[in-house]
Design a protein around this motif. Structure first.
Motif, mmCIF file in Angstrom:
data_model
loop_
_atom_site.group_PDB
_atom_site.id
_atom_site.type_symbol
_atom_site.label_atom_id
_atom_site.label_comp_id
_atom_site.label_asym_id
_atom_site.label_seq_id
_atom_site.Cartn_x
_atom_site.Cartn_y
_atom_site.Cartn_z
ATOM 1 N N THR A 1 3.805 10.850 -18.231
ATOM 2 C CA THR A 1 3.965 9.620 -18.986
ATOM 3 C C THR A 1 4.362 8.515 -18.009
ATOM 4 O OG1 THR A 1 4.998 8.604 -20.918
ATOM 5 C CG2 THR A 1 6.405 9.964 -19.547
ATOM 6 N N THR A 2 4.223 7.271 -18.426
ATOM 7 C CA THR A 2 4.559 6.170 -17.517
ATOM 8 C C THR A 2 6.059 5.899 -17.513
ATOM 9 O OG1 THR A 2 4.129 4.556 -19.257
ATOM 10 C CG2 THR A 2 2.322 5.053 -17.761
ATOM 11 N N THR A 3 6.534 5.378 -16.399
ATOM 12 C CA THR A 3 7.930 5.012 -16.238
ATOM 13 C C THR A 3 8.017 3.872 -15.225
ATOM 14 O OG1 THR A 3 10.156 5.828 -15.749
ATOM 15 C CG2 THR A 3 8.380 6.679 -14.392
ATOM 16 N N THR A 4 9.164 3.234 -15.158
ATOM 17 C CA THR A 4 9.338 2.150 -14.189
ATOM 18 C C THR A 4 10.268 2.531 -13.040
ATOM 19 O OG1 THR A 4 11.127 1.230 -15.514
ATOM 20 C CG2 THR A 4 8.909 0.342 -15.877
ATOM 21 N N VAL B 1 -3.097 11.643 -26.003
ATOM 22 C CA VAL B 1 -3.481 10.797 -24.878
ATOM 23 C C VAL B 1 -2.306 10.832 -23.917
ATOM 24 C CG1 VAL B 1 -4.068 8.478 -24.130
ATOM 25 C CG2 VAL B 1 -4.973 9.347 -26.290
ATOM 26 N N VAL B 2 -2.537 11.389 -22.740
ATOM 27 C CA VAL B 2 -1.477 11.532 -21.741
ATOM 28 C C VAL B 2 -1.993 11.020 -20.401
ATOM 29 C CG1 VAL B 2 -0.387 13.502 -22.867
ATOM 30 C CG2 VAL B 2 -2.213 13.892 -21.208
ATOM 31 N N VAL C 1 -3.713 8.464 -14.013
ATOM 32 C CA VAL C 1 -4.630 7.813 -14.944
ATOM 33 C C VAL C 1 -4.507 8.449 -16.322
ATOM 34 C CG1 VAL C 1 -6.285 7.158 -13.162
ATOM 35 C CG2 VAL C 1 -6.536 9.339 -14.324
ATOM 36 N N THR C 2 -4.910 7.705 -17.331
ATOM 37 C CA THR C 2 -4.811 8.199 -18.698
ATOM 38 C C THR C 2 -6.019 9.063 -19.047
ATOM 39 O OG1 THR C 2 -4.466 7.550 -20.993
ATOM 40 C CG2 THR C 2 -5.902 6.166 -19.708
#
Length: 113
Positions: free
Chosen positions: A35-38, A71-72, A103-104
């Motif tokens: 998953t996305t993170t900052t 969707v991952v 990428v997704t």
């Protein structure tokens, strides 16, 4: 009559063999979903470093072909960039690690591994 029994026996054997192979079929992969993170923290030799930006981090999901549709994010191939990590919470020490492009994808995932 004898041919009929032979044919039925062959069908039964093929059904049993097919069922056995179905259980051996690969249903789960060792590809972890992301998953996305900052911000990401990394501990190296007892020292915690961090980096910020548009990054990916692991989740407790694995890509599969029998799980729930989702969707991952997933990693692409080889490291595409290196990032300089800063020491946490602050300090002059830095280190550089390779990072992969993330990428997704639309796939099925599971938490079973």
């Amino acid at each position: 009559m004898k041919k009929g029994r032979i044919i039925l026996a062959l069908i039964a054997l093929l059904a049993i063999a097919g069922g056995g192979l179905a259980f051996k079929a690969m249903r789960f992969t060792n590809e972890q979903a992301f998953t996305t993170t900052t911000i990401i923290y990394v501990t190296i030799n007892g020292v915690t470093y961090y980096t910020t930006g548009n990054l990916c981090t692991t989740i407790n999901q694995w890509i599969t072909d029998v799980g729930s549709p989702a969707v991952v994010w997933h990693l692409v191939g080889v490291p595409t960039t290196t990032r300089t990590l800063k020491q946490w919470p602050s300090g002059p020490l830095t280190t550089t690690l390779p990072f992969w492009l993330c990428v997704t994808t639309s796939t099925k995932t599971t938490s079973d591994m």
